[in-house]
Design a protein around this motif. Structure first.
Motif, PDB file in Angstrom:
ATOM      1  N   ASN A 172       0.817  -1.216   0.000  1.00  0.00           N
ATOM      2  CA  ASN A 172       0.000   0.000   0.000  1.00  0.00           C
ATOM      3  C   ASN A 172       0.850   1.264   0.000  1.00  0.00           C
ATOM      4  N   PHE A 173       1.959   1.240   0.756  1.00  0.00           N
ATOM      5  CA  PHE A 173       2.792   2.436   0.808  1.00  0.00           C
ATOM      6  C   PHE A 173       3.440   2.718  -0.544  1.00  0.00           C
ATOM      7  N   THR A 174       3.869   1.671  -1.235  1.00  0.00           N
ATOM      8  CA  THR A 174       4.437   1.864  -2.574  1.00  0.00           C
ATOM      9  C   THR A 174       3.399   2.453  -3.517  1.00  0.00           C
ATOM     10  N   LEU A 175       2.163   2.007  -3.407  1.00  0.00           N
ATOM     11  CA  LEU A 175       1.093   2.572  -4.226  1.00  0.00           C
ATOM     12  C   LEU A 175       0.890   4.056  -3.888  1.00  0.00           C
ATOM     13  N   CYS A 176       1.016   4.410  -2.597  1.00  0.00           N
ATOM     14  CA  CYS A 176       0.915   5.821  -2.204  1.00  0.00           C
ATOM     15  C   CYS A 176       2.064   6.633  -2.795  1.00  0.00           C
ATOM     16  N   LEU A 177       3.267   6.043  -2.809  1.00  0.00           N
ATOM     17  CA  LEU A 177       4.411   6.720  -3.413  1.00  0.00           C
ATOM     18  C   LEU A 177       4.168   6.983  -4.894  1.00  0.00           C
ATOM     19  N   LEU A 178       3.695   5.971  -5.604  1.00  0.00           N
ATOM     20  CA  LEU A 178       3.430   6.120  -7.039  1.00  0.00           C
ATOM     21  C   LEU A 178       2.354   7.175  -7.282  1.00  0.00           C
ATOM     22  N   THR A 179       1.312   7.171  -6.439  1.00  0.00           N
ATOM     23  CA  THR A 179       0.249   8.166  -6.570  1.00  0.00           C
ATOM     24  C   THR A 179       0.793   9.573  -6.335  1.00  0.00           C
ATOM     25  N   THR A 180       1.681   9.697  -5.347  1.00  0.00           N
ATOM     26  CA  THR A 180       2.286  11.001  -5.053  1.00  0.00           C
ATOM     27  C   THR A 180       3.109  11.503  -6.227  1.00  0.00           C
ATOM     28  N   VAL A 181       3.864  10.602  -6.858  1.00  0.00           N
ATOM     29  CA  VAL A 181       4.658  10.981  -8.037  1.00  0.00           C
ATOM     30  C   VAL A 181       3.740  11.443  -9.171  1.00  0.00           C
TER      31      VAL A 181
ATOM     32  N   SER B 205      21.549  -6.440   3.360  1.00  0.00           N
ATOM     33  CA  SER B 205      21.244  -6.270   1.933  1.00  0.00           C
ATOM     34  C   SER B 205      20.211  -5.181   1.676  1.00  0.00           C
ATOM     35  N   LYS B 206      19.743  -4.501   2.728  1.00  0.00           N
ATOM     36  CA  LYS B 206      18.651  -3.547   2.568  1.00  0.00           C
ATOM     37  C   LYS B 206      19.138  -2.103   2.654  1.00  0.00           C
ATOM     38  N   LYS B 207      18.348  -1.228   2.088  1.00  0.00           N
ATOM     39  CA  LYS B 207      18.596   0.211   2.161  1.00  0.00           C
ATOM     40  C   LYS B 207      17.309   0.913   2.581  1.00  0.00           C
ATOM     41  N   SER B 208      17.458   1.894   3.466  1.00  0.00           N
ATOM     42  CA  SER B 208      16.305   2.516   4.107  1.00  0.00           C
ATOM     43  C   SER B 208      15.743   3.694   3.314  1.00  0.00           C
ATOM     44  N   LEU B 209      14.518   3.538   2.879  1.00  0.00           N
ATOM     45  CA  LEU B 209      13.808   4.647   2.240  1.00  0.00           C
ATOM     46  C   LEU B 209      13.477   5.724   3.274  1.00  0.00           C
ATOM     47  N   ALA B 210      13.132   5.284   4.503  1.00  0.00           N
ATOM     48  CA  ALA B 210      12.742   6.230   5.557  1.00  0.00           C
ATOM     49  C   ALA B 210      13.888   7.158   5.940  1.00  0.00           C
ATOM     50  N   SER B 211      15.131   6.656   5.893  1.00  0.00           N
ATOM     51  CA  SER B 211      16.285   7.509   6.178  1.00  0.00           C
ATOM     52  C   SER B 211      16.776   8.231   4.929  1.00  0.00           C
ATOM     53  N   GLY B 212      16.716   7.546   3.787  1.00  0.00           N
ATOM     54  CA  GLY B 212      17.303   8.080   2.562  1.00  0.00           C
ATOM     55  C   GLY B 212      16.615   9.315   2.028  1.00  0.00           C
ATOM     56  N   VAL B 213      15.288   9.318   2.042  1.00  0.00           N
ATOM     57  CA  VAL B 213      14.555  10.452   1.476  1.00  0.00           C
ATOM     58  C   VAL B 213      14.791  11.732   2.285  1.00  0.00           C
ATOM     59  N   PRO B 214      14.689  11.697   3.635  1.00  0.00           N
ATOM     60  CA  PRO B 214      15.007  12.923   4.394  1.00  0.00           C
ATOM     61  C   PRO B 214      16.451  13.381   4.209  1.00  0.00           C
TER      62      PRO B 214
ATOM     63  N   MET C 116      13.595   4.588  -4.448  1.00  0.00           N
ATOM     64  CA  MET C 116      12.190   4.190  -4.411  1.00  0.00           C
ATOM     65  C   MET C 116      11.971   2.863  -5.110  1.00  0.00           C
ATOM     66  N   LEU C 117      12.631   2.676  -6.256  1.00  0.00           N
ATOM     67  CA  LEU C 117      12.497   1.414  -6.974  1.00  0.00           C
ATOM     68  C   LEU C 117      13.198   0.272  -6.229  1.00  0.00           C
ATOM     69  N   PHE C 118      14.357   0.564  -5.642  1.00  0.00           N
ATOM     70  CA  PHE C 118      15.084  -0.447  -4.880  1.00  0.00           C
ATOM     71  C   PHE C 118      14.268  -0.885  -3.665  1.00  0.00           C
ATOM     72  N   HIS C 119      13.568   0.069  -3.044  1.00  0.00           N
ATOM     73  CA  HIS C 119      12.732  -0.224  -1.875  1.00  0.00           C
ATOM     74  C   HIS C 119      11.725  -1.324  -2.195  1.00  0.00           C
ATOM     75  N   GLN C 120      10.994  -1.171  -3.291  1.00  0.00           N
ATOM     76  CA  GLN C 120       9.985  -2.167  -3.642  1.00  0.00           C
ATOM     77  C   GLN C 120      10.635  -3.480  -4.061  1.00  0.00           C
ATOM     78  N   MET C 121      11.738  -3.400  -4.787  1.00  0.00           N
ATOM     79  CA  MET C 121      12.412  -4.609  -5.254  1.00  0.00           C
ATOM     80  C   MET C 121      12.930  -5.442  -4.070  1.00  0.00           C
ATOM     81  N   GLN C 122      13.531  -4.780  -3.085  1.00  0.00           N
ATOM     82  CA  GLN C 122      14.074  -5.517  -1.948  1.00  0.00           C
ATOM     83  C   GLN C 122      12.958  -6.174  -1.135  1.00  0.00           C
ATOM     84  N   LEU C 123      11.809  -5.512  -1.034  1.00  0.00           N
ATOM     85  CA  LEU C 123      10.695  -6.097  -0.305  1.00  0.00           C
ATOM     86  C   LEU C 123      10.179  -7.353  -0.999  1.00  0.00           C
TER      87      LEU C 123
END
Length: 338
Positions: free
Chosen positions: A10-19, A271-280, A299-306
């Motif tokens: 759902n959060f990824t869908l919110c990100l796409l909607t925001t873009v 192996s993960k990277k933080s969207l919550a830290s990276g964007v700010p 943003m794309l890596f976030h969804q791929m890693q999940l």
């Protein structure tokens, strides 16, 4: 059911909607200034709440497994930047120079906290070590990421980070986090009981940054600079980085003598990277018009890693179930033989 795990959350869908909204209705002028102030306030509140939520006892209790934590930190802050730099001849032709800066920035970010712990738990790994490793990575990343970003970009002729940028990171992110840690004795219990509030601030602050960043990027002609082949190139680059990280952490942890539970923790935390830290952080470190292109690979890596780690966690869990049944069967056979 097997198809659902590949669908965006759902959060990824919110990100796409925001873009999409930022592309159609970008904020500008006074509106952009207001959104900028709101974003700064939301980010400060986010890191304050994370400071109040993070248990010092959980971090201290896991410090005894220092080999595991050093391995996770080495994967996060050494392996990834090396991959980003060493694979430049392969990666750069697939993306634009601006997107490659975003790839290098991605490589310097800390690990995630919530998803690393969740996937470690699903896979039957060392959860207490995952809590410590992911928390330490997130905390250290506030200081390490801006310095590491400057070093990596400077090494590749992109220009380094100024001490002013590092100071802004400390002021906007670390100071609220430290204030949250200080206030933990008074409000820590309340924050723990209201986790949805932290999640709302977490996701809301990211969406605010994404909206303002992509608004500025759209006004600078983002989509004219990003044809579909280049977007496909970003996906390929992310896939290469993630595959390398997963393979190296998996087989590297085995070569270092870690057991299965610790291997799982290293794989999912390293192996993960933080969207919550990276964007700010991107919002502080880079010019407003460049942030959209910088955070797109993340943003794309976030969804791929999940998606990939969800499949991998289930496979680890299935293997643990099989091994458990084999062990139980062997125990029964020995009992009968006795």
């Amino acid at each position: 059911m097997s198809l659902r795990r590949f669908l965006p959350d759902n959060f990824t869908l919110c990100l796409l909607t925001t873009v999409v909204i930022a592309s159609l209705v970008p904020c500008r002028g006074a509106g952009a200034q207001v959104f900028g102030w709101l974003t700064d306030l939301a980010i400060a509140l986010l890191f304050f709440l994370h400071g109040a939520k993070l248990s010092r006892e959980a971090v201290v209790s896991g410090l005894t497994n220092w080999r595991l934590h050093l391995t996770v930190l080495a994967s996060t802050f050494v392996l990834f930047p090396l991959l980003g730099m060493l694979l430049k001849p392969v990666l750069l032709p697939l993306v634009t120079p601006s997107l490659y800066v975003g790839i290098l920035f991605l490589c310097t970010l800390p690990s995630t906290v919530q998803s690393s712990i969740a996937f470690t738990s699903i896979a039957r790994g060392n959860v207490s070590a995952a809590v410590c490793a992911a928390s330490a990575s997130s905390l250290l990343g506030i200081l390490i990421t801006p310095l590491l970003t400057g070093l990596v970009l400077q090494a590749h002729g992109q220009g380094g980070m100024s001490w002013h940028s590092v100071g802004e990171i400390v002021l906007q992110l670390f100071v609220p986090f430290a204030a949250g840690q200080i206030a933990q004795g008074w409000i820590g219990g309340w924050v723990q009981r209201h986790r949805p509030l932290v999640g709302l601030v977490d996701q809301g602050s990211i969406l605010l940054v994404v909206y303002t960043a992509f608004s500025a990027a759209v006004l600078q002609g983002l989509w004219k600079q990003l044809p579909l082949p280049v977007l496909g190139g970003v996906l390929v680059v992310n896939a290469v980085l993630l595959a390398c990280a997963l393979l190296i952490t998996r087989y590297g942890s085995r070569a270092l003598g870690f057991d299965r539970e610790d291997e799982i923790t290293i794989v999912f935390c390293g192996s993960k990277k933080s969207l919550a830290s990276g964007v700010p952080m991107a919002n502080v470190l880079f010019p407003a018009h460049a942030i959209g292109m910088i955070v797109l690979p993340l943003m794309l890596f976030h969804q791929m890693q999940l998606m990939v780690c969800a499949v991998l966690a289930r496979r680890y869990a299935a293997r643990a179930n099989v091994d458990g049944r084999k062990a139980a069967s062997t125990a029964r056979d020995v009992t009968v033989a006795d």
